[in-house]
Design an enzyme around this catalytic site. Structure first.
Site, PDB file in Angstrom:
ATOM      1  N   GLU A  90       0.835  -1.200   0.000  1.00 22.66           N
ATOM      2  CA  GLU A  90       0.000   0.000   0.000  1.00 22.66           C
ATOM      3  C   GLU A  90       0.870   1.250   0.000  1.00 22.66           C
ATOM      4  O   GLU A  90       2.012   1.241   0.460  1.00 22.66           O
ATOM      5  CB  GLU A  90      -0.914   0.004   1.233  1.00 22.66           C
ATOM      6  N   CYS A 104       3.335   8.835   1.087  1.00 22.19           N
ATOM      7  CA  CYS A 104       3.936   7.891   2.028  1.00 22.19           C
ATOM      8  C   CYS A 104       4.101   6.576   1.279  1.00 22.19           C
ATOM      9  O   CYS A 104       3.122   5.988   0.827  1.00 22.19           O
ATOM     10  CB  CYS A 104       3.020   7.728   3.238  1.00 22.19           C
ATOM     11  N   CYS A 111       7.314  -6.614   6.791  1.00 15.79           N
ATOM     12  CA  CYS A 111       8.463  -6.077   7.525  1.00 15.79           C
ATOM     13  C   CYS A 111       8.963  -7.136   8.486  1.00 15.79           C
ATOM     14  O   CYS A 111       8.166  -7.850   9.093  1.00 15.79           O
ATOM     15  CB  CYS A 111       8.085  -4.813   8.293  1.00 15.79           C
ATOM     16  N   CYS A 115       7.735  -5.230  15.238  1.00 17.55           N
ATOM     17  CA  CYS A 115       7.163  -4.353  16.277  1.00 17.55           C
ATOM     18  C   CYS A 115       5.765  -4.865  16.629  1.00 17.55           C
ATOM     19  O   CYS A 115       4.939  -5.091  15.740  1.00 17.55           O
ATOM     20  CB  CYS A 115       7.114  -2.907  15.796  1.00 17.55           C
ATOM     21  N   CYS A 118       2.349  -3.126  15.300  1.00 19.31           N
ATOM     22  CA  CYS A 118       2.269  -2.639  13.911  1.00 19.31           C
ATOM     23  C   CYS A 118       1.619  -3.675  12.989  1.00 19.31           C
ATOM     24  O   CYS A 118       1.996  -4.848  13.000  1.00 19.31           O
ATOM     25  CB  CYS A 118       3.684  -2.319  13.432  1.00 19.31           C
ATOM     26  N   CYS A 334      -0.629   5.925  10.071  1.00 18.27           N
ATOM     27  CA  CYS A 334       0.611   5.229  10.432  1.00 18.27           C
ATOM     28  C   CYS A 334       0.335   3.842  10.973  1.00 18.27           C
ATOM     29  O   CYS A 334      -0.487   3.665  11.863  1.00 18.27           O
ATOM     30  CB  CYS A 334       1.335   5.984  11.533  1.00 18.27           C
TER      31      CYS A 334
END
Ligand code: SAH
Ligand code: SF4
Length: 339
Positions: A90, A104, A111, A115, A118, A334
């Site tokens: 995205e 962005c 990833c 974390c 997230c 975010c």
């Protein structure tokens, strides 16, 4: 077929030279793509027809398709792109006004940093994006603008850890900032990292002038490792040393991002520790109130807790900004980006 957006100015140039074609044609093609927002070789009307056909035989301009397009009433738009191998990423367009549109973009499929709060990190990392796939996000977002609007900023803050894919991120940013590219000022490029010291040093060494944002989220290693597992083998001290080096080499103030998780890292003692860590450093703190992710046990902080946290930092002499929430209704804020 070669992905045109994956070619550097130099490789494109050498393709023209190898085909006994004048070198200025390469720049012409690039101008069509980046400035005149052409979608196909057909639209590059000042190239000879024969050359357009030749290009179309060897290169494809686009490697991805738009699988979904969402629009929020604050002007934020999000694209879900499906890549050539079926993977999905995205990217987001954020509008302030006509002259100030920010994008962005993602650097990886997923990833690997893990974390715990997230959405992107939930299923690990699949692969790095190619330079062309990163550039393609920018051009797809640029396409959403009306002719009077202008891309002014880019943040590498979408899916993935950019410093784990610098070899592809840096050439893409070079095109974003090149005169014959998107022409975005280098000072309006932000790279957001979980904090990989070797990558930070590499950016410092090249004195790239990009704005560096480090996702800290906690000022002590015990809490940080709990939230950011990748911290276990790194540690805050090594990150701060690399950040200091970045400032010394580039003169650019580093931003420290702090996702405020209600009841987890928003206690006054957490703020006091952050003051102690950053005091005397030329730093900016960016507080990001947590955007809830379905299935994860973390909570948005109350407005009162965010302002109490911010006050403690300000009283401690730090410069603080609270990130304005944009696009959360289309899960474009975010940490809400997923495959
Ligand atoms: N991997 C890089 C860049 C992508 S994440 C990094 O971690 O910096 C971009 C920012 O969004 C980071 O500061 C990250 O901590 C934050 N973030 C992740 N999930 C979030 C969420 N659910 N709510 C608010 N911010 C989040
Ligand atoms: Fe990766 Fe950044 Fe999400 Fe952490 S916050 S898992 S580093 S994308």
């Amino acid at each position: 077929m070669l992905h045109l957006l994956d070619q550097s100015a130099e490789t494109l140039q050498s393709w023209f030279t190898a085909h006994d074609l004048p070198g200025y044609r390469a720049a012409q093609v690039q101008r069509w793509l980046f400035e005149k927002r052409a979608r196909s070789f057909d639209q590059m009307t000042d190239l000879p027809l024969e050359l357009r056909n030749q290009l179309a035989e060897e290169f494809r301009i686009w490697s991805a398709g738009v699988a979904a397009h969402q629009e929020a009433d604050d002007g934020t738009e999000k694209l879900l792109l499906e890549l050539a191998d079926g993977q999905r990423i995205e990217c987001v367009l954020l509008r302030d006004d006509r002259e100030h549109c920010n994008m962005c973009i993602s650097s990886q499929v997923g990833c690997g940093m893990g974390c715990v709060f997230c959405a992107t990190g939930l299923d690990g990392v699949v692969r790095n994006l190619t330079t062309g796939e990163i550039v393609e996000q920018m051009l797809q977002l640029q396409r959403l603008l009306d002719p009077a609007e202008r891309l002014s900023h880019v943040v590498v803050m979408g899916m993935g850890e950019p410093l784990a894919n610098l070899d592809h991120v840096l050439p893409a940013l070079a095109l974003a900032t090149a005169r014959g590219g998107l022409g975005i000022s280098v000072r309006r490029v932000t790279i957001s990292t979980v904090g990989l010291p070797a990558g930070i040093r590499r950016l410092a060494e090249m004195n790239c002038q990009y704005h560096l944002a480090i996702s800290l989220h906690a000022a002590d290693d015990a809490l940080r490792t709990q939230l950011v597992p990748a911290n276990r083998n790194v540690g805050i001290a090594a990150i701060m040393a690399a950040a200091d080096e970045y400032f010394e080499k580039t003169g650019r103030r580093v931003t420290f991002e702090y996702v405020v998780l209600g009841g987890t890292n928003d206690r006054p003692a957490d703020a006091a520790r952050l003051v102690a860590l950053l005091h005397g450093r030329p730093a900016l703190v960016n507080l990001i109130p947590y955007n809830p992710v379905e299935g994860l046990p973390y909570h948005a902080p109350s407005a009162a807790s965010v302002s109490r946290f911010a006050d403690i930092l300000t009283d401690g002499g730090l410069t603080v900004a609270v990130r304005h929430r944009k696009g959360d209704r289309i899960d474009a804020a975010c940490g809400q980006l997923r495959r």
